[in-house]
Each structure stands twice: as C-alpha cells, then as structure tokens.
Design an enzyme around this catalytic site. Structure first.
Site, short mmCIF file in Angstrom:
data_model
loop_
_atom_site.label_atom_id
_atom_site.label_comp_id
_atom_site.label_asym_id
_atom_site.label_seq_id
_atom_site.Cartn_x
_atom_site.Cartn_y
_atom_site.Cartn_z
N CYS A 213 0.96 -1.18 -0.03
CA CYS A 213 0.02 -0.14 -0.01
C CYS A 213 0.78 1.31 0.14
O CYS A 213 1.64 1.50 0.87
CB CYS A 213 -1.00 0.09 1.29
SG CYS A 213 -1.84 1.74 1.25
N HIS B 266 -4.40 1.21 8.44
CA HIS B 266 -4.92 1.09 7.10
C HIS B 266 -6.33 0.85 7.11
O HIS B 266 -7.06 -0.20 7.69
CB HIS B 266 -4.33 -0.09 6.30
CG HIS B 266 -4.81 -0.14 4.88
ND1 HIS B 266 -4.07 0.24 3.67
CD2 HIS B 266 -5.75 -1.04 4.35
CE1 HIS B 266 -4.84 -0.18 2.64
NE2 HIS B 266 -5.77 -0.68 3.24
N ASN C 163 -12.62 10.13 -2.67
CA ASN C 163 -12.87 9.39 -3.90
C ASN C 163 -13.01 7.94 -3.30
O ASN C 163 -12.34 7.23 -2.59
CB ASN C 163 -12.04 9.21 -4.93
CG ASN C 163 -11.91 10.73 -5.59
OD1 ASN C 163 -12.94 11.43 -5.50
ND2 ASN C 163 -10.86 10.99 -5.87
N HIS D 202 -6.13 3.38 0.06
CA HIS D 202 -5.96 3.65 1.37
C HIS D 202 -6.79 4.95 1.71
O HIS D 202 -6.49 5.78 1.10
CB HIS D 202 -4.44 4.06 1.83
CG HIS D 202 -4.08 4.23 3.09
ND1 HIS D 202 -3.35 3.26 3.99
CD2 HIS D 202 -4.49 5.16 4.05
CE1 HIS D 202 -3.10 4.04 5.13
NE2 HIS D 202 -3.98 4.94 5.42
N HIS E 190 -8.23 8.37 2.12
CA HIS E 190 -7.42 9.61 2.13
C HIS E 190 -8.75 10.60 1.79
O HIS E 190 -9.51 10.51 1.01
CB HIS E 190 -6.36 9.65 1.21
CG HIS E 190 -6.82 9.28 -0.16
ND1 HIS E 190 -7.01 8.02 -0.58
CD2 HIS E 190 -6.80 10.02 -1.42
CE1 HIS E 190 -7.06 7.94 -1.94
NE2 HIS E 190 -6.86 9.11 -2.31
N HIS F 8 -9.05 14.35 0.52
CA HIS F 8 -8.10 15.54 -0.22
C HIS F 8 -8.76 16.73 0.28
O HIS F 8 -10.04 16.89 0.34
CB HIS F 8 -8.65 15.69 -2.00
CG HIS F 8 -8.14 14.48 -2.43
ND1 HIS F 8 -7.20 14.22 -3.53
CD2 HIS F 8 -8.72 12.91 -2.79
CE1 HIS F 8 -6.98 13.18 -4.06
NE2 HIS F 8 -8.04 12.41 -3.73
P1 AMP Z 1 -7.30 9.25 -5.56
O1 AMP Z 1 -7.55 9.30 -6.89
O2 AMP Z 1 -8.39 10.13 -4.79
O3 AMP Z 1 -7.21 7.87 -4.99
O4 AMP Z 1 -6.22 10.14 -5.07
C1 AMP Z 1 -5.02 9.68 -5.05
C2 AMP Z 1 -3.98 10.88 -4.95
O5 AMP Z 1 -2.89 10.68 -4.20
C3 AMP Z 1 -3.83 11.56 -6.12
O6 AMP Z 1 -4.22 13.10 -5.83
C4 AMP Z 1 -2.30 11.72 -6.30
O7 AMP Z 1 -1.79 12.75 -7.01
C5 AMP Z 1 -1.76 11.35 -5.12
N1 AMP Z 1 -0.61 10.73 -5.04
C6 AMP Z 1 -0.01 9.51 -5.49
N2 AMP Z 1 1.26 9.24 -5.31
C7 AMP Z 1 1.56 10.27 -4.27
C8 AMP Z 1 2.73 10.52 -3.55
N3 AMP Z 1 3.75 9.39 -3.65
N4 AMP Z 1 2.88 11.24 -2.83
C9 AMP Z 1 1.63 12.23 -2.70
N5 AMP Z 1 0.66 12.10 -3.10
C10 AMP Z 1 0.58 11.11 -4.04
ZN ZN Z 2 -2.54 1.38 3.54
#
Ligand code: AMP
Ligand code: ZN
Length: 112
Positions: free
Chosen positions: A3, A45, A85, A96, A98, A100
């Site tokens: 993850c 997680h 999302n 995982h 999150h 935004h």
């Molecule tokens: P989602 O599409 O809602 O799953 O959002 C995933 C988010 O994670 C996207 O906005 C990506 O730009 C962000 N993301 C992916 N890899 C990384 C990373 N290594 N560091 C920071 N953000 C990331």
């Molecule tokens: Zn995780």
C-alpha cells in the site's frame, strides 16, 4: 500489504508532511489540483470510506479534527473543499482512505 500510503506513513517513501499525530498523517499531494492540495490519511490502514465502521470511525473523527488546524496552518482562510473518492466509480486510485483538501482559489461549483 503493498500500500503506497502505508509506505508513506512508515517513511519508506518520501512525502512532504504537513501534519502528524497519533492517528493521522497529512502530506502534500504530488499532483496538486489547486494552489493548496494536501491529503489526510488514517495511520491504520482503511481501504476507503466504504470500509468505515463503528470500530474505526474514531480515526476518521480525528482526521476531521485535524483538517481545520492544517488548513489554517497552510493559509486557507477563505474556505476549502474536502473530498474522498471511493472505488471504481469514484475514481479512487490509491486504496487507502484519504481525504483531499483543496483550496487557495475559488473552486468550480461542479463536483462531478
Ligand atoms: P485518489 O485518486 O482519490 O485515490 O487520489 C490519490 C491521490 O494521491 C492523487 O491525487 C495523487 O496525486 C496522489 N498521490 C499519488 N502518489 C503520491 C505520492 N507519492 N505522494 C503524494 N501524493 C500522491
Ligand atoms: Zn495502507
């Protein structure tokens, strides 16, 4: 478990941390969609908002208690948007949970 965000929380993958406490971790999104765009995740997680239960909801409450502090720290004095999302139709790319947080300009009225 493989993850990305668990690896970021552990420090195995670098991130630009903006906040951390016992339950949650926040870092700048690597591909910002607004002048300020950070992600807040539970350290434990949880796959998505679809996996929030009575047993893990306290961690989510802690995230929402942290968001105003981080927003203030990053200068979001005129409002912001919080988005999560979920799954395929929600276009969730990292499995995982999150949140935004986007701000720093007037955001589009449309959410979908
Ligand atoms: P989602 O599409 O809602 O799953 O959002 C995933 C988010 O994670 C996207 O906005 C990506 O730009 C962000 N993301 C992916 N890899 C990384 C990373 N290594 N560091 C920071 N953000 C990331
Ligand atoms: Zn995780």
């Amino acid at each position: 478990m493989d993850c990305l965000f668990c690896a970021i929380i552990k420090g195995d993958i670098p991130s630009k941390k903006v906040y951390e406490d016992g339950d949650c971790y926040a870092f700048l999104d690597i591909n910002p969609q607004a002048p300020v765009h950070f992600l807040v995740v539970p350290k434990a997680h949880i796959g998505s908002a679809d996996e929030i239960t009575e047993d893990n909801a306290a961690a989510v409450a802690r995230i929402f208690a942290a968001i105003p502090k981080i927003a203030a720290q990053l200068g979001l004095t005129n409002g912001y948007r919080v988005i999560t999302n979920v799954g395929e139709d929600g276009c969730q790319s990292v499995k995982h949970l999150h949140f935004h947080v986007l701000g720093g300009r007037k955001l589009p009225e449309s959410m979908a």
